[in-house]
Design an enzyme around this catalytic site. Structure first.
Site, PDB file in Angstrom:
ATOM      1  N   TYR A 105       0.762  -1.239   0.225  1.00 56.42           N
ATOM      2  CA  TYR A 105      -0.003  -0.254   0.267  1.00 56.42           C
ATOM      3  C   TYR A 105       0.812   1.217  -0.003  1.00 56.42           C
ATOM      4  O   TYR A 105       0.125   2.255   0.101  1.00 56.42           O
ATOM      5  CB  TYR A 105      -0.579  -0.059   1.013  1.00 56.42           C
ATOM      6  CG  TYR A 105      -2.291  -0.298   0.712  1.00 56.42           C
ATOM      7  CD1 TYR A 105      -2.866  -1.137   0.953  1.00 56.42           C
ATOM      8  CD2 TYR A 105      -3.288   0.616   0.918  1.00 56.42           C
ATOM      9  CE1 TYR A 105      -4.162  -1.349   0.541  1.00 56.42           C
ATOM     10  CE2 TYR A 105      -4.829   0.592   0.974  1.00 56.42           C
ATOM     11  CZ  TYR A 105      -4.874  -0.939   1.033  1.00 56.42           C
ATOM     12  OH  TYR A 105      -6.451  -0.897   0.717  1.00 56.42           O
ATOM     13  N   ASP A 129      -4.182 -16.132   5.390  1.00 53.20           N
ATOM     14  CA  ASP A 129      -5.410 -17.508   4.667  1.00 53.20           C
ATOM     15  C   ASP A 129      -6.334 -18.055   6.195  1.00 53.20           C
ATOM     16  O   ASP A 129      -7.207 -18.276   6.157  1.00 53.20           O
ATOM     17  CB  ASP A 129      -4.841 -18.504   4.223  1.00 53.20           C
ATOM     18  CG  ASP A 129      -3.755 -18.668   3.966  1.00 53.20           C
ATOM     19  OD1 ASP A 129      -2.702 -18.043   5.008  1.00 53.20           O
ATOM     20  OD2 ASP A 129      -3.199 -19.619   3.026  1.00 53.20           O
ATOM     21  N   ASP A 152      -6.246  -4.573   5.656  1.00 59.03           N
ATOM     22  CA  ASP A 152      -7.307  -3.813   4.510  1.00 59.03           C
ATOM     23  C   ASP A 152      -8.351  -4.890   4.450  1.00 59.03           C
ATOM     24  O   ASP A 152      -9.515  -4.905   4.135  1.00 59.03           O
ATOM     25  CB  ASP A 152      -7.036  -3.179   3.491  1.00 59.03           C
ATOM     26  CG  ASP A 152      -7.786  -2.763   2.546  1.00 59.03           C
ATOM     27  OD1 ASP A 152      -8.848  -1.653   2.964  1.00 59.03           O
ATOM     28  OD2 ASP A 152      -7.776  -2.708   1.496  1.00 59.03           O
ATOM     29  N   LYS A 163       2.484 -14.043   6.776  1.00 57.56           N
ATOM     30  CA  LYS A 163       1.997 -15.192   5.752  1.00 57.56           C
ATOM     31  C   LYS A 163       3.415 -15.325   5.600  1.00 57.56           C
ATOM     32  O   LYS A 163       4.436 -15.014   4.216  1.00 57.56           O
ATOM     33  CB  LYS A 163       1.373 -14.427   3.954  1.00 57.56           C
ATOM     34  CG  LYS A 163       1.725 -15.210   3.630  1.00 57.56           C
ATOM     35  CD  LYS A 163       0.186 -16.531   3.521  1.00 57.56           C
ATOM     36  CE  LYS A 163       0.601 -16.763   1.851  1.00 57.56           C
ATOM     37  NZ  LYS A 163      -0.487 -18.327   2.343  1.00 57.56           N
TER      38      LYS A 163
END
Ligand code: NAD
Length: 361
Positions: free
Chosen positions: A124, A225, A249, A191
């Site tokens: 971002y 996830d 987000d 992640k």
């Protein structure tokens, strides 16, 4: 005493939800002197830019601001005003509570968590190189020299910077908030199994800070996830979540969906020099000017603002008034009705008026 607060109504549905919100804050009896500045589409029309310097100066001066949503054209035109504001004012912590409100339609009522999203780094950060540009070609060549993995020539590139400084301050903020507000556990989302250096850094910083809070706040890390699935199936397991920018987000919209939708999800962007409160939802252009959308997300953002100002009684009263109106289910917008086409749904300003009546009752 009156508080001077910068009001940025935004565009699309922004001005309608901002008006509803100011009426409700005024009805609490807390004296707020709203310093209104235009941003987004009306500012482009008037000043040729969606973010005039006057808006930034006003927020810097008043240190507290509340805004409606602003449209971001996809893939072209101006850079997101929201991202620019967060970066210009160094609003590094995006804080988004997600709590079940009785009377809303939800898949699971056991949701009461708060998200801390890093707001200035990650994919971002806005460091991008367009397909075919000289800088993209240059970068691809450099990276292909440096890395055994090759980037295709016909690629566009976004850079994902994650720093020790940026990670430390958001994770520490989440832990300090947890201690101050009686939370029990911080879950760090990442992640790092795939992005070993960037997400790995975020995780290692988290583990270091967690050790400082050992015995006071429990800590765990969860892969993003898996976290999405867990949140849908067992949201009651989670309390405080801290995430890098992009996952934050996405996961915060997921959590808004868990508790009855974007219409009721509030948020805040906090930095050391200013605090900017805003709903999670966007400018919903198709509903602009129709007095149709739910003002709750913006009004609950104002509840967060009142708490930030130390107006705890007014914040609690306004929150209760919103909850009471939603629980009664009569004077609510279409999205809070069991049938979205229910003709008894009221408009944005009528729902705000019902909340004001509760405050004065
Ligand atoms: P959106 O949140 O504007 O709207 C998606 C859908 O959610 C709407 O069509 C509507 O069905 C529902 N919704 C949103 N707000 C609601 C409300 N208050 N009451 C009832 N229903 C509501 O998302 P989008 O369509 O993806 O984005 C539209 C524009 O807003 C884009 O330009 C996007 O970049 C921008 N945006 C701005 C912000 C911000 O200013 N902070 C945040 C997100 C998106």
């Amino acid at each position: 005493m009156s508080y001077r607060v910068t009001l940025l109504p935004g565009d699309g549905i922004g001005p309608e939800v901002a008006l509803a919100m100011t009426k409700c804050v005024d009805a609490t009896g807390v004296a707020v002197d709203w310093e209104e500045v235009i941003v987004g589409a009306p500012a482009i029309a008037k000043f040729g830019t969606p973010l005039p310097q006057a808006a930034i100066d006003s927020i810097k001066k008043n240190k507290v601001a509340i805004k409606g949503p602003i449209e971001t054209p996809i893939g072209k035109g101006f850079r997101s005003v929201n991202v620019q504001l967060r970066q210009e004012l160094d609003l590094y912590a995006c804080v988004r509570p997600s709590k079940y409100i009785p009377g809303t339609k939800t898949v699971n009522q056991n949701v009461d968590l708060i998200i801390f999203r890093e707001n200035t780094e990650d994919l971002y950060a806005g460091i991008e190189f367009d397909l075919g540009s000289d800088s993209a070609k240059h970068l691809i060549k450099e990276i292909n020299n440096l890395s055994p993995k090759k980037i295709r020539e016909d690629s566009a590139i976004s850079i994902k910077p994650i720093s020790v400084f940026g990670s430390e301050r958001i994770i520490r903020y989440a832990f300090e908030y947890a201690v101050k507000n009686g939370h029990k556990k911080v879950s760090l989302v990442h992640k790092a199994n795939i992005m070993k250096y960037t997400d790995g850094l975020f995780l290692h910083v988290g583990q270091k800070i967690a050790a400082e809070f050992a015995g006071k706040i429990a800590f765990e890390d969860v892969i993003v996830d898996n976290m999405c699935m867990q949140l849908v199936q067992k949201p009651e397991l989670y309390d405080v979540l801290v995430l890098p920018n992009l996952y934050g987000d996405i996961v915060s919209d997921l959590c808004a969906g868990l508790v009855g939708g974007l219409g009721i999800a509030p948020g805040a962007n906090i930095g050391s020099a200013a605090a900017l409160f805003e709903p999670v939802h966007g400018s919903a252009p198709k509903y602009a000017g129709k007095n149709k959308v739910n003002p709750t997300a913006t009004i609950l953002s104002a509840v967060m603002m009142l708490r930030h100002l130390g107006e705890l009684k007014a914040a609690a009263a306004l929150e209760k008034a919103v909850y009471d109106v939603i629980k009664e289910g009569k004077d609510v917008t279409y999205d809070l009705k069991a049938d979205r086409n229910d003709p008894s749904a009221v408009g944005t300003q009528e729902m705000a008026a019902a909340i004001c009546r509760k405050l004065k009752a």
